[in-house]
Design an enzyme around this catalytic site. Structure first.
Site, PDB file in Angstrom:
ATOM      1  N   GLU A   1       0.698  -1.308   0.080  1.00  0.00           N
ATOM      2  CA  GLU A   1      -0.108  -0.129   0.198  1.00  0.00           C
ATOM      3  C   GLU A   1       0.675   1.368  -0.079  1.00  0.00           C
ATOM      4  OE1 GLU A   1      -3.342   0.375  -0.244  1.00  0.00           O
ATOM      5  OE2 GLU A   1      -3.941  -1.668   0.018  1.00  0.00           O
TER       6      GLU A   1
ATOM      7  N   ASP B   1      -6.687   7.762  -5.102  1.00  0.00           N
ATOM      8  CA  ASP B   1      -6.237   6.534  -5.308  1.00  0.00           C
ATOM      9  C   ASP B   1      -6.360   6.583  -6.850  1.00  0.00           C
ATOM     10  OD1 ASP B   1      -8.685   5.561  -5.867  1.00  0.00           O
ATOM     11  OD2 ASP B   1      -8.331   4.079  -4.314  1.00  0.00           O
TER      12      ASP B   1
END
Length: 152
Positions: A23, A32
């Protein structure tokens, strides 16, 4: 601490490490690849662009969310899965969410006792927003390798 507690803590620590490795950490919220506001190690719940977190807050959020993902994995099959499989699948559930996992062929294969086939299903989950992402391909390959390693 008894052996079961130590093993459980080890699985949690391994899953947190795996999630953190894939991540990455951002102390400032960002969008994102599909536009979802995200902070820390992929945390999205209630996040708004411009939010800021400390490293300590990220540590707590990540462990809390990995615990939830591990609980989803552990509660999804009648028997205990091998530890490596639990680590890999916790990372997967953390990334895709319990809803996607709950309706997946991967879970159907797990429940049918087809553990190797379930691990191999991870390689299908490489799309976000309809686009194939190289980072997801690499992550799924790593998760699959960890998943399969516990079956040997």
């Amino acid at each position: 601490m008894d052996l079961k507690t130590k093993v459980g803590a080890g699985v949690l620590a391994a899953a947190v490490s795996l999630v953190a490795a894939w991540e990455g950490r951002s102390l400032v919220a960002y969008a994102d690849p599909v536009g979802i506001p995200t902070i820390c190690e992929g945390y999205t719940h209630g996040v708004r662009l411009g939010d800021v977190a400390t490293s300590a807050q990220c540590d707590v959020l990540t462990e809390q969310e990995v615990r939830k993902a591990l609980a989803v994995v552990d509660g999804s099959t009648p028997g205990q899965l091998p530890d490596g499989m639990r680590v890999a699948l916790a990372s997967f559930v953390y990334n895709v969410g319990p809803g996607a996992y709950g309706g997946s062929t991967l879970l159907r294969r797990l429940r049918a006792g087809e553990l190797k086939a379930a691990c191999n299903e991870l390689l299908r989950w490489v799309y976000a927003g309809g686009k194939k992402l190289r980072g997801l391909e690499w992550r799924r390959q790593a998760e699959r390798q960890i998943c399969l390693s516990s079956l040997r």
